[in-house]
Scaffold this motif. Sequence first.
Motif, short mmCIF file in Angstrom:
data_model
loop_
_atom_site.label_atom_id
_atom_site.label_comp_id
_atom_site.label_asym_id
_atom_site.label_seq_id
_atom_site.Cartn_x
_atom_site.Cartn_y
_atom_site.Cartn_z
N VAL A 62 83.78 51.14 54.76
CA VAL A 62 84.90 52.02 55.10
C VAL A 62 84.66 52.63 56.48
N GLY A 63 83.41 53.01 56.71
CA GLY A 63 83.08 53.59 58.00
C GLY A 63 83.11 52.58 59.13
N ASN A 64 82.78 51.35 58.83
CA ASN A 64 82.74 50.31 59.88
C ASN A 64 82.96 48.95 59.23
N PRO A 65 84.21 48.50 59.10
CA PRO A 65 84.50 47.24 58.40
C PRO A 65 83.81 46.03 59.02
N LYS A 66 83.41 46.11 60.28
CA LYS A 66 82.78 44.98 60.94
C LYS A 66 81.25 45.00 60.82
N ALA A 67 80.72 45.97 60.13
CA ALA A 67 79.26 46.06 59.98
C ALA A 67 78.74 44.83 59.23
N VAL A 68 77.72 44.20 59.78
CA VAL A 68 77.23 42.95 59.22
C VAL A 68 76.32 43.18 58.01
N ASP A 69 75.34 44.06 58.15
CA ASP A 69 74.32 44.20 57.10
C ASP A 69 74.91 44.62 55.75
N PRO A 70 75.75 45.67 55.69
CA PRO A 70 76.25 46.04 54.37
C PRO A 70 77.15 44.97 53.74
N ARG A 71 77.91 44.25 54.55
CA ARG A 71 78.76 43.20 53.98
C ARG A 71 77.89 42.04 53.48
N TYR A 72 76.87 41.70 54.25
CA TYR A 72 75.95 40.63 53.84
C TYR A 72 75.23 41.01 52.55
N ASN A 73 74.71 42.23 52.51
CA ASN A 73 73.97 42.66 51.32
C ASN A 73 74.89 42.81 50.12
N ARG A 74 76.14 43.22 50.36
CA ARG A 74 77.09 43.28 49.24
C ARG A 74 77.37 41.88 48.71
N ALA A 75 77.47 40.92 49.62
CA ALA A 75 77.68 39.54 49.18
C ALA A 75 76.54 39.06 48.29
N LEU A 76 75.31 39.37 48.68
CA LEU A 76 74.16 38.96 47.86
C LEU A 76 74.17 39.64 46.50
N LEU A 77 74.56 40.92 46.47
CA LEU A 77 74.62 41.63 45.20
C LEU A 77 75.74 41.06 44.33
N ARG A 78 76.88 40.75 44.93
CA ARG A 78 77.96 40.12 44.18
C ARG A 78 77.50 38.77 43.60
N GLN A 79 76.75 38.04 44.39
CA GLN A 79 76.23 36.77 43.90
C GLN A 79 75.35 36.98 42.67
N ARG A 80 74.45 37.94 42.75
CA ARG A 80 73.54 38.19 41.63
C ARG A 80 74.31 38.65 40.39
N GLN A 81 75.47 39.25 40.58
CA GLN A 81 76.29 39.69 39.46
C GLN A 81 77.24 38.61 38.97
N GLY A 82 77.18 37.42 39.59
CA GLY A 82 78.05 36.32 39.15
C GLY A 82 79.45 36.39 39.71
N ASP A 83 79.70 37.25 40.69
CA ASP A 83 81.02 37.35 41.32
C ASP A 83 81.05 36.40 42.51
N TRP A 84 81.21 35.10 42.20
CA TRP A 84 81.14 34.10 43.27
C TRP A 84 82.29 34.28 44.27
N ALA A 85 83.49 34.56 43.77
CA ALA A 85 84.64 34.70 44.66
C ALA A 85 84.45 35.88 45.61
N GLY A 86 83.98 37.01 45.08
CA GLY A 86 83.75 38.17 45.93
C GLY A 86 82.67 37.92 46.96
N ALA A 87 81.59 37.26 46.54
CA ALA A 87 80.51 36.95 47.48
C ALA A 87 81.01 36.03 48.59
N ARG A 88 81.78 35.00 48.21
CA ARG A 88 82.32 34.09 49.23
C ARG A 88 83.25 34.82 50.20
N ALA A 89 84.06 35.74 49.67
CA ALA A 89 84.99 36.47 50.53
C ALA A 89 84.23 37.27 51.59
N ASP A 90 83.15 37.94 51.18
CA ASP A 90 82.35 38.69 52.15
C ASP A 90 81.73 37.76 53.18
#
Length: 589
Positions: free
Chosen positions: A102-130
């Motif tokens: 929210v503070g910086n939509p273009k921030a790389v690290d939080p989006r990348y790390n969120r993608a990895l967490l989504r992957q570990r939770q089985g949210d493949w679509a969300g991880a791919r979107a990030d």
Amino acid sequence: MVQLDVNALFRRAETEFQSGRFEAARTDLVTVLRIMGDHPQVLHLLALCETNLGRANAAADAFRRALKLAANDPQINNNYANLLNQQGDVAGAFRHFDRALVGNPKAVDPRYNRALLRQRQGDWAGARADLDQLIAAVPGDPRLWEARGTVNRDGGDLAAAAADYDRALALAPDRPIALHGAARVALERGDDAAVPAYRRALDHSAQDPALVLGLAEALEAAGQGGGIALLADQVARNPGWIDGQNSLARMRAESGTDGDFAEGFAKAVALTPADRGLQFAYWRSLALGGRQADALRALDQARPYLGDDAELAMLEAVFASESGDLDRADAAFARAGAGQDVDFARGRHALRRRDPGLAARLIEPLVRADIGMVSAWAHLSLAWRLADDPRHRWLCDQPGLYGTSDIGFSHTELDRLAATLRDLHRTRAHPIGQSLRGGTQTRGRLLTRPDPILVQLRERLAAAVGAHLEALPPADPTHPLLRFRGQPFGFAGSWSVRLSGGGFHVHHVHPEGVLSSACYVALPKLDKGDRPGWLEIGAPPAELGLDLAPLATIEPMPGRLALFPSYMFHGTRPFDEGERLTVAFDVVM
């Protein structure tokens, strides 16, 4: 009195942190805060020091103080989210990754790390979107492509995963994760390029045991020699390597050669008899191979080194029950304590003791707590049936829960499919821990292979599954299958089984599936009199000793697909001679 320069002190703390002197950095940062009061960047660095010093509570406190002053700072939120994730607070981690973006939509690290967490939770679509958003901004970053490859592999899209790993390696040819990922995907797709891919990965990471294991499996899958010897050598040098021991036992069993498939385990536990994890893995390997009595003897031999506790008593009870020593199993269960695994094992044992009431009382709470517990539903169905409980009909005998259809392959297409499948059956004996007897089973995910006839088969099977799901009884949120009515589906495991004369499947269930299947490709001439080779649905496993007939029998015919709930026990009758070639898969939601 000497006045401290807080800016110089903070710069020194930064240098100390970068050099790994976290305690010294922490001391300077505490001094800065005492002089100037709370400041978000100082608190952020203090939180990172505390994290590296293993002081999670102090780190969390520093992060929270920093965020009171800079609520949407992307890096503070990102690092706090990483800490929360390490502590098991997944919801909190997502909350702070979201706040960082929210503070910086273009921030790389939080989006990348969120993608990895989504992957570990089985949210493949969300991880791919990030990852897709990051790749659009930085297409030349190989880390993003290999991460996307891993997401696609875990999500079952092996073709996309292969392309992603190839893109990562085109950008950076020596990345170990991408090299390993590309090799693993090639193996799972049944591509003989897996062997050179694993060799290439080993050129860059020669000491990685996972790569040695992958190469051994790739050699086996390609029908080439040397896999067992390669893995045996690695296991001999590292006898406590449980993954390697498990795979070596499986490969030896499937090779059909003489000798003890678990001899690697036996030698290893002789060297380190007090290694609890190794001992348990050895016993379980024996049990998977149908050698429960041997597992029980091995447990007894290890008792002087391991003592006795609830976990060991639980395994003793299971092995004793499965080997027919019911009195010993009763005594061991009395020492095994409580818990989901114990209650399920006691429920199965109660069925063997002909006490369906006790079995139901033990297992019903398990399915209430976890409606997706397939094995529990399977055994509960037997308890309800023995007790003449009307819930058995609700669970297993509503019209439309199981049935057959024709996949629409011509004789020529079935012949092509049969020829393709025969080329993939490269082992000599059935795998341990699986249901077939007197035959072989393919490795990898059959329906992800790019062979045109298999692609065509997948399309026909998908259409048939869709039609079956549409014809199910009405949706029921309390039913393990009908709760999924109307939802999209996918294929999980997929394989081919080739049975020869006398071959059959013992009665079993598929714990990871929602719907399971048998698609008949080639069959011998079968005398219909006593239904040899027919599929039986609803009959209990023979080892439980229950006198229950199947709820249905299905005649095998080339091109016929049978679908049934994964929680229903199913097996096949043996046949005298010839070849019975099938494809099977699990449907997941």
